[in-house]
Structures are given as C-alpha cells and as structure tokens.
Motif scaffolding. Structure first.
Motif, PDB file in Angstrom:
ATOM      1  N   ILE A   1      14.808   0.738   5.111  1.00 18.54           N
ATOM      2  CA  ILE A   1      13.899   0.928   6.246  1.00 18.54           C
ATOM      3  C   ILE A   1      12.632   1.647   5.790  1.00 18.54           C
ATOM      4  O   ILE A   1      11.518   1.262   6.153  1.00 18.54           O
ATOM      5  N   ALA A   2      12.771   2.668   4.972  1.00 21.68           N
ATOM      6  CA  ALA A   2      11.600   3.390   4.463  1.00 21.68           C
ATOM      7  C   ALA A   2      10.738   2.482   3.593  1.00 21.68           C
ATOM      8  O   ALA A   2       9.503   2.508   3.689  1.00 21.68           O
ATOM      9  N   ALA A   3      11.356   1.659   2.753  1.00 19.89           N
ATOM     10  CA  ALA A   3      10.595   0.762   1.887  1.00 19.89           C
ATOM     11  C   ALA A   3       9.815  -0.273   2.703  1.00 19.89           C
ATOM     12  O   ALA A   3       8.645  -0.549   2.421  1.00 19.89           O
ATOM     13  N   VAL A   4      10.450  -0.838   3.722  1.00 13.83           N
ATOM     14  CA  VAL A   4       9.758  -1.808   4.573  1.00 13.83           C
ATOM     15  C   VAL A   4       8.618  -1.134   5.321  1.00 13.83           C
ATOM     16  O   VAL A   4       7.510  -1.666   5.423  1.00 13.83           O
ATOM     17  N   TRP A   5       8.862   0.039   5.842  1.00 13.63           N
ATOM     18  CA  TRP A   5       7.835   0.784   6.578  1.00 13.63           C
ATOM     19  C   TRP A   5       6.613   1.046   5.681  1.00 13.63           C
ATOM     20  O   TRP A   5       5.477   0.810   6.071  1.00 13.63           O
ATOM     21  N   ILE A   6       6.860   1.512   4.478  1.00 13.03           N
ATOM     22  CA  ILE A   6       5.762   1.799   3.543  1.00 13.03           C
ATOM     23  C   ILE A   6       5.071   0.499   3.126  1.00 13.03           C
ATOM     24  O   ILE A   6       3.846   0.429   3.051  1.00 13.03           O
ATOM     25  N   GLY A   7       5.850  -0.557   2.871  1.00  6.56           N
ATOM     26  CA  GLY A   7       5.266  -1.843   2.475  1.00  6.56           C
ATOM     27  C   GLY A   7       4.359  -2.418   3.540  1.00  6.56           C
ATOM     28  O   GLY A   7       3.270  -2.912   3.246  1.00  6.56           O
TER      29      GLY A   7
ATOM     30  N   THR B   1       0.290  -2.965   2.957  1.00  5.26           N
ATOM     31  CA  THR B   1      -0.204  -4.329   2.810  1.00  5.26           C
ATOM     32  C   THR B   1      -0.867  -4.893   4.048  1.00  5.26           C
ATOM     33  O   THR B   1      -1.159  -6.079   4.081  1.00  5.26           O
ATOM     34  N   GLN B   2      -1.113  -4.112   5.072  1.00  2.00           N
ATOM     35  CA  GLN B   2      -1.791  -4.636   6.246  1.00  2.00           C
ATOM     36  C   GLN B   2      -3.187  -5.097   5.857  1.00  2.00           C
ATOM     37  O   GLN B   2      -3.895  -4.401   5.132  1.00  2.00           O
ATOM     38  N   PRO B   3      -3.591  -6.283   6.340  1.00  3.04           N
ATOM     39  CA  PRO B   3      -4.917  -6.758   5.975  1.00  3.04           C
ATOM     40  C   PRO B   3      -6.002  -5.878   6.579  1.00  3.04           C
ATOM     41  O   PRO B   3      -5.865  -5.388   7.694  1.00  3.04           O
ATOM     42  N   LYS B   4      -7.046  -5.693   5.801  1.00  2.00           N
ATOM     43  CA  LYS B   4      -8.160  -4.882   6.266  1.00  2.00           C
ATOM     44  C   LYS B   4      -9.078  -5.772   7.093  1.00  2.00           C
ATOM     45  O   LYS B   4      -9.529  -6.803   6.631  1.00  2.00           O
ATOM     46  N   THR B   5      -9.317  -5.396   8.311  1.00  2.00           N
ATOM     47  CA  THR B   5     -10.227  -6.169   9.148  1.00  2.00           C
ATOM     48  C   THR B   5     -11.626  -5.585   9.023  1.00  2.00           C
ATOM     49  O   THR B   5     -11.789  -4.370   8.930  1.00  2.00           O
ATOM     50  N   PRO B   6     -12.620  -6.464   8.994  1.00  2.00           N
ATOM     51  CA  PRO B   6     -13.984  -5.967   8.863  1.00  2.00           C
ATOM     52  C   PRO B   6     -14.344  -5.004   9.984  1.00  2.00           C
ATOM     53  O   PRO B   6     -13.994  -5.213  11.132  1.00  2.00           O
ATOM     54  N   ALA B   7     -15.048  -3.949   9.617  1.00  2.00           N
ATOM     55  CA  ALA B   7     -15.387  -2.934  10.611  1.00  2.00           C
ATOM     56  C   ALA B   7     -16.882  -2.684  10.701  1.00  2.00           C
ATOM     57  O   ALA B   7     -17.358  -2.250  11.734  1.00  2.00           O
ATOM     58  N   THR B   8     -17.624  -2.951   9.639  1.00  3.59           N
ATOM     59  CA  THR B   8     -19.053  -2.666   9.655  1.00  3.59           C
ATOM     60  C   THR B   8     -19.832  -3.950   9.917  1.00  3.59           C
ATOM     61  O   THR B   8     -19.304  -5.051   9.785  1.00  3.59           O
TER      62      THR B   8
END
Length: 184
Positions: free
Chosen positions: A46-52, A56-63
C-alpha cells in the motif's frame, strides 16, 4: 419485587483480549507469525503504490508559456498535415481571462493552400490521425462551402479546422484554445 441486576446486560458477549501463547506452545487463531508477516507485506505494498502514484502523476501545464506550447504543438501538427502554403501563415493570437482568475491562450491561423488540395481528403487525414491518438473528432458533411473538423483531446485543448475552397486557392483556418492556467 426485586430489581434485576443490569451489570451483565450487553449486546455482545464480553471478549477476552488476545494473548500470546506461552513459550513452546503452538500459535493459534489470528496471532500467528504468518498474520504479522502478511500485514507487513500488505502495508508495504500500500505504501509503495501510494508513493508511486504520488511521484508519477502527470504534470499539467500551469503557466501561460506551458499552455501556449501545448496548443501550439497541435496547431503546428495540423499545419504540417495541410501541406505547403502559398504564402506564410497569418496568426492572430490573444490571451483572455478565465472565470477562475487564470488565463487562456487562443490562436487563429489562416493559410492559403493550392487549389489542388481537396478539403474532404485533408479533413479525413486529420480525423484519422487524431482518432488514433484517442481524440474526439467531429466533422461536418462535405459540401461546396468546404469542410470542418472539431478536435477535442484528452487534455482540454480544443482545435477547430475549416478548409474552404475559394477560387484559385483553398483557405484553411485553424483555431486553437488552450486550457486555463492556474490562478496565482
């Protein structure tokens, strides 16, 4: 008449807390070494999945620069599909305010193409290419006034393409809108 003793009235029978068996005796019930090992392994997974997932969440453009690059990539890709223009493209750009306080980039690119370009064939090629990328593509029926395609991607980038024959040339208009930036 005597009053009943209510000290022992319960919804559930009293339970004794689990105790480790004395040394030399076999473990029983849930208090086995395998239970603790299984709980440890499940906790580690559970900890490994949580950290993964967090990493690895994709970065969405912000600027504004990032959302501009995102929409320009699609507009340039479609421009490449259209072929060689007769003259340089005419770009009209604007930055508009979003309701949440961010900004949105819009571009309208107009190109003059040779009369040999078939609007229906160009729109069909764009549709086929973007459907392979899992974009939502809707097209207008082919007619004398040209043909249109509305492209919507997984990211909130929207692109409209209109290809219209006009005398000795074919005019292609690409209108792209980016997602809104994050408000500061």
């Amino acid at each position: 008449m005597s009053i009943p003793d209510t000290r022992n009235w319960r919804f559930f029978a009293p339970k004794k807390p689990p105790r480790l068996p004395p040394k030399g005796e076999r473990w029983s019930g849930m208090l086995r070494p395998a239970t603790f090992i299984t709980a440890g392994v499940v906790g580690a997974l559970i900890a490994a999945v949580w950290i993964g997932v967090a990493v690895t969440q994709p970065k969405t453009p912000a600027t504004l620069d990032e959302v501009t690059a995102e929409v320009m990539t699609e507009v340039d890709t479609i421009t490449g599909v259209l072929g060689d223009p007769l003259q340089p493209a005419d770009d009209e750009t604007e930055v508009v305010a979003c309701p949440d306080g961010g900004e949105q980039y819009r571009i309208t690119r107009t190109e003059s193409l040779p009369a040999t370009v078939v609007p229906g064939a160009v729109i069909a090629e764009i549709k086929q290419g973007y459907e392979l990328l899992d974009w939502t593509v809707t097209t207008s029926p082919a007619g004398l006034s040209g043909q249109e395609a509305h492209l919507g991607g997984k990211t909130p980038v929207v692109v409209d393409v209109t290809v219209v024959p006009e005398g000795a040339t074919v005019t292609a208009t690409i209108h792209g809108e980016s997602r809104c930036t994050r408000p500061d």
